[in-house]
Motif scaffolding. Structure first.
Motif, PDB file in Angstrom:
ATOM      1  N   LEU A  70      16.894 -11.625 -14.370  1.00 61.90           N
ATOM      2  CA  LEU A  70      18.030 -12.040 -15.155  1.00 61.90           C
ATOM      3  C   LEU A  70      19.200 -11.550 -14.533  1.00 61.90           C
ATOM      4  N   PRO A  71      20.477 -12.143 -14.509  1.00 67.96           N
ATOM      5  CA  PRO A  71      21.494 -11.938 -13.808  1.00 67.96           C
ATOM      6  C   PRO A  71      22.020 -10.662 -14.536  1.00 67.96           C
ATOM      7  N   PRO A  72      22.945  -9.556 -13.804  1.00 70.34           N
ATOM      8  CA  PRO A  72      23.421  -8.525 -14.464  1.00 70.34           C
ATOM      9  C   PRO A  72      24.421  -8.658 -15.546  1.00 70.34           C
ATOM     10  N   THR A  73      25.006  -9.914 -15.639  1.00 72.57           N
ATOM     11  CA  THR A  73      25.828 -10.208 -16.788  1.00 72.57           C
ATOM     12  C   THR A  73      25.334 -10.230 -18.058  1.00 72.57           C
ATOM     13  N   VAL A  74      23.874 -10.309 -18.152  1.00 69.30           N
ATOM     14  CA  VAL A  74      23.101 -10.613 -19.665  1.00 69.30           C
ATOM     15  C   VAL A  74      23.173  -9.160 -20.093  1.00 69.30           C
ATOM     16  N   THR A  75      23.646  -9.198 -21.305  1.00 71.24           N
ATOM     17  CA  THR A  75      23.603  -7.754 -22.211  1.00 71.24           C
ATOM     18  C   THR A  75      22.733  -7.905 -23.312  1.00 71.24           C
ATOM     19  N   GLU A  76      22.361  -9.123 -23.794  1.00 70.21           N
ATOM     20  CA  GLU A  76      21.786  -9.208 -25.052  1.00 70.21           C
ATOM     21  C   GLU A  76      20.861 -10.476 -24.818  1.00 70.21           C
ATOM     22  N   ILE A  77      19.443 -10.313 -25.163  1.00 70.34           N
ATOM     23  CA  ILE A  77      18.464 -11.136 -25.107  1.00 70.34           C
ATOM     24  C   ILE A  77      17.884 -11.522 -26.548  1.00 70.34           C
ATOM     25  N   VAL A  78      17.515 -12.750 -26.572  1.00 72.13           N
ATOM     26  CA  VAL A  78      17.021 -13.258 -27.983  1.00 72.13           C
ATOM     27  C   VAL A  78      15.577 -14.175 -27.590  1.00 72.13           C
ATOM     28  N   LEU A  79      14.672 -13.496 -28.075  1.00 72.32           N
ATOM     29  CA  LEU A  79      13.452 -14.370 -27.721  1.00 72.32           C
ATOM     30  C   LEU A  79      12.844 -14.959 -29.105  1.00 72.32           C
ATOM     31  N   TYR A  80      12.408 -16.241 -28.837  1.00 75.30           N
ATOM     32  CA  TYR A  80      11.763 -16.998 -30.079  1.00 75.30           C
ATOM     33  C   TYR A  80      10.272 -17.167 -29.935  1.00 75.30           C
ATOM     34  N   SER A  81       9.446 -16.753 -30.670  1.00 81.13           N
ATOM     35  CA  SER A  81       7.788 -16.840 -30.332  1.00 81.13           C
ATOM     36  C   SER A  81       7.341 -17.263 -31.543  1.00 81.13           C
ATOM     37  N   ASP A  82       6.057 -17.936 -31.250  1.00 84.46           N
ATOM     38  CA  ASP A  82       5.194 -18.181 -32.665  1.00 84.46           C
ATOM     39  C   ASP A  82       4.514 -16.970 -33.063  1.00 84.46           C
ATOM     40  N   SER A  83       3.591 -17.092 -34.068  1.00 79.68           N
ATOM     41  CA  SER A  83       2.990 -15.427 -34.228  1.00 79.68           C
ATOM     42  C   SER A  83       1.589 -15.506 -33.980  1.00 79.68           C
TER      43      SER A  83
END
Length: 266
Positions: free
Chosen positions: A27-40
């Protein structure tokens, strides 16, 4: 999208965590927050292995400050990934034979007509890491004689470098070997098989070595099959293992024995 073959890795939580880590580290260095969407699915997404990998990545990242993993409600987990899988399956039906990972990668990348197009990364065995030791750092707490917890520190956790999940490569199971051997009657004596170094030494299990081979069939279109050698020191191995013969074309019988090669051998 991340792609690998069965002889490269399995499909468990450590493999999924390794793919996520591979993606996160690019990921580029500008990314400070990550949200992941997953199944269970507990066998791949919702487990301690993935959670610890994310925690480990976050502890070492200089840019990312927060990671949130959201799980879709069971029974309502159909998302863009599932739609993409549907497109891939639909396109794959247009191909009578799909023999190699490169062919699958091409189908996947062309399956989605709208933007953004799918991008395929073919994973190597060395891309898969083991996060088992991280679990031991937070779960295997012991008490000293004073009944004080004596475990790993946060610094130990952060500074830990995961080892390779398959340091010696991944061997196929005996059941898979049997399946491959059962395919041998489908390879006829009339086939002229051109084995290249690209598909040599693909699968190993015990004394067997299996190759993806490109077959020119008499009265049929070009196809790809499997040929299994019962001896590790087979003449094919010698050619494929030699850098000088990296482009060697070898004609072999259905049982894997060499008919001739480009250098005039028989």
């Amino acid at each position: 999208m991340y792609l690998w073959s069965e002889d490269t890795a399995s499909r468990g939580p450590e493999e999924i965590a390794s793919c996520l880590l591979y993606h996160l580290e690019k990921l580029p260095p500008t990314v400070t927050e990550i949200v992941l969407y997953s199944d269970s699915c507990s066998g791949q997404n919702r487990n301690i292995t993935v959670s610890l990998m994310l925690k480990h990545f976050l502890s070492r990242s200089q840019n990312v400050q927060k990671i949130t993993q959201k799980f879709l409600v069971t029974g309502h987990s159909y998302n863009s990934c599932n739609r993409n899988f549907g497109l891939i399956e639909k396109d794959s039906r247009k191909h009578k034979i799909i023999a190699t990972l490169d062919e699958w990668a091409s189908i996947i990348e062309k399956s989605k007509r709208s933007l953004p197009h799918l991008k395929v990364t073919q994973m190597k065995t060395t891309d898969f890491l083991s996060f088992t030791e991280l679990e031991g750092m937070i779960c295997n707490w012991k008490e000293d004689v004073g009944k004080n917890k004596a475990g790993k520190t946060a610094d130990d956790f952060m500074n830990h470098n995961p080892s390779l999940l398959y340091p010696n490569g991944r061997e196929i199971s005996e059941a898979k070997k049997k399946d491959l051997m059962d395919l041998m009657p489908l390879v006829t004596e009339e086939m002229l098989v051109s084995v290249t170094s690209k598909f040599g030494n693909v699968l190993t299990s015990g004394p067997y070595r299996t190759y993806w081979v490109h077959c020119s069939l008499s009265n049929e279109s070009t196809n790809s099959r499997l040929v299994t050698s019962k001896r590790r020191n087979h003449a094919i191995d010698g050619l494929l293992d030699s850098p000088a013969n990296a482009a060697a074309d070898i004609r072999v019988r259905a049982d894997g024995s060499v008919l001739e090669d480009m250098h005039g051998g028989g």
